[in-house]
Design an enzyme around this catalytic site. Sequence first.
Site, mmCIF file in Angstrom:
data_model
loop_
_atom_site.group_PDB
_atom_site.id
_atom_site.type_symbol
_atom_site.label_atom_id
_atom_site.label_comp_id
_atom_site.label_asym_id
_atom_site.label_seq_id
_atom_site.Cartn_x
_atom_site.Cartn_y
_atom_site.Cartn_z
ATOM 1 N N SER A 1 62.842 52.996 3.739
ATOM 2 C CA SER A 1 62.503 53.872 5.790
ATOM 3 C C SER A 1 61.375 55.173 5.497
ATOM 4 C CB SER A 1 63.556 54.290 6.182
ATOM 5 O OG SER A 1 63.853 55.501 5.115
ATOM 6 N N LYS B 1 57.858 63.336 4.945
ATOM 7 C CA LYS B 1 59.441 62.537 6.062
ATOM 8 C C LYS B 1 59.022 63.202 6.539
ATOM 9 C CE LYS B 1 62.291 59.262 5.202
ATOM 10 N NZ LYS B 1 63.077 58.316 4.443
ATOM 11 N N SER C 1 64.424 53.265 0.081
ATOM 12 C CA SER C 1 64.009 53.706 1.254
ATOM 13 C C SER C 1 61.804 54.575 0.641
ATOM 14 C CB SER C 1 63.820 55.052 2.031
ATOM 15 O OG SER C 1 64.906 54.106 2.905
HETATM 16 N N1 GLN Z 1 66.811 50.119 3.534
HETATM 17 C C1 GLN Z 1 67.723 51.227 3.524
HETATM 18 C C2 GLN Z 1 68.756 50.956 5.202
HETATM 19 O O1 GLN Z 1 68.554 50.444 6.002
HETATM 20 C C3 GLN Z 1 67.898 52.066 3.001
HETATM 21 C C4 GLN Z 1 67.532 53.309 3.920
HETATM 22 C C5 GLN Z 1 67.185 54.276 2.464
HETATM 23 O O2 GLN Z 1 67.369 54.110 1.522
HETATM 24 N N2 GLN Z 1 67.180 55.557 3.567
HETATM 25 O O3 GLN Z 1 69.806 51.484 4.763
#
Ligand code: GLN
Length: 486
Positions: A155, A80, A179
């Site tokens: 994400s 990532k 994420s």
């Molecule tokens: N979707 C969640 C957010 O928008 C989690 C993001 C993540 O785990 N990095 O914060």
Amino acid sequence: MDNLTNLNISELHEGYKQKKFSAKEVIKNYLENIKEKDGVISAFLGVYEDLALKQAKEADELISAGKELKSLSGIPIAIKDNILVEGLPATASSKILKDYISAYDAGVVTKLKENGAVFIGRTNMDEFAMGSSTENSAVRLTRNPHDIERVPGGSSGGSAASVASNMTLGALGSDTGGSIRQPASFCGVVGLKPTYGAVSRSGLIAMASSLDQIGPFARNSEDAGEIFLAIQGKDELDNTSSNINYSKEDFFGNNLKSTKQLTIGLPDEYFADGTEKEVSLGIKTAIEKLKSLGINFKKVSLPHSKYALSTYYIIMPAEVSSNLARFDGIRYATKEHEILGKEKSSLLDVYLKERGRGFGVETKRRIILGTFVLSSGYYDAYYHKAQQVKALISQDFNNAFKEVDVILGPVTPTRAFKIGEKSSDPLSMYLSDIFTIPANMAGLPAISIPVKKYEIDGELPIGFHLVGKKFREADLINIGRYYEKI
Ligand code: GLN
């Protein structure tokens, strides 16, 4: 030789040892898949052919010298874009970091290199890991390999999509509120968020430091376990990292008998209304399968889970606002900044211009929210209170774990949604993580495992979610392994 990308880690290693094929051939197959598919899927931000082939050669040299393979020798892993690899860009899919080149390797990258992994490319993500669809990337739109009109989740959407479409065997993502697990569920792959502290965060571009964890994606639980074993444990550069050092035997020596002795808890709160009917059905079929293995189930309660999402949207932005303060347009400057500098702007001008145009809308929203909740006079009412609720959420899990070993539920309330469907409605996007956030709040390991495809109506994948006791990643991986074998 065209199905080398369907083999798992132990099959690949067996093939290398028996000289059925070389690591170079395997990596070439993966690179061909990328060429063929990534034009549409757009999971990668950068693919490093020469580097990958050089690392593959190292695996082949071990074999020809008659030496032992390392645990990930000749295994392609995508990373990532918020994890640093020395000498390569790391942008966190943000314009503000578009010219940044990593100065050092993240702790996990050092460990991957020590274990012989082949670094195949950098994957797309929501900007600074904020989002649930990868649509917040400032670079490109990633599509779900199961339906290209739909999002891959986020994400870590690029990592999930790259594994789901056989463009790499494994990938790393980061999980602050879901994420890794939510995109794994949307793309039909395994995604593991380790216990907080089980994996080093050194060299991870921080989002919310008290919640962030790096973890693996793979097509099955065993491979996810192998990658976890390679990256686990102490790193001097992250003093929240723990001294764990699980062996392969700890993970894969577990037979079905010992897995059957685990009791799985089903929290009432995770089976309430509001979940898409296909998801509920998918979870039900997974439970039935696990029962058929002989695993026991018991009802449990996590009464404070309903506050997890709102608590997260106080703690997370507070930490985001502080972590992202370092991107001031001077450190990590973009090339345009050098031109701006010549315009003799004031310092405030530089901040306003660089942060104003460097950050996307969602990132700005969270910085503003976080700055507000930390501001004097509001700190106690919001941040301090949220920390107290966080402790209650942890306490719920501690109580439940007196009776059960693992907790099962859905990963997300819906299957992958359409591109654009939620991008103008942040609240409905945030709800995507309602089931995943409590594990981050409590620092517990959690995994998304795909419900077997033939059991569900329709083509879109569904994941079931397991949350384990601290540092009991092995329980989650082993339940996954036996479920996959039925
Ligand atoms: N979707 C969640 C957010 O928008 C989690 C993001 C993540 O785990 N990095 O914060």
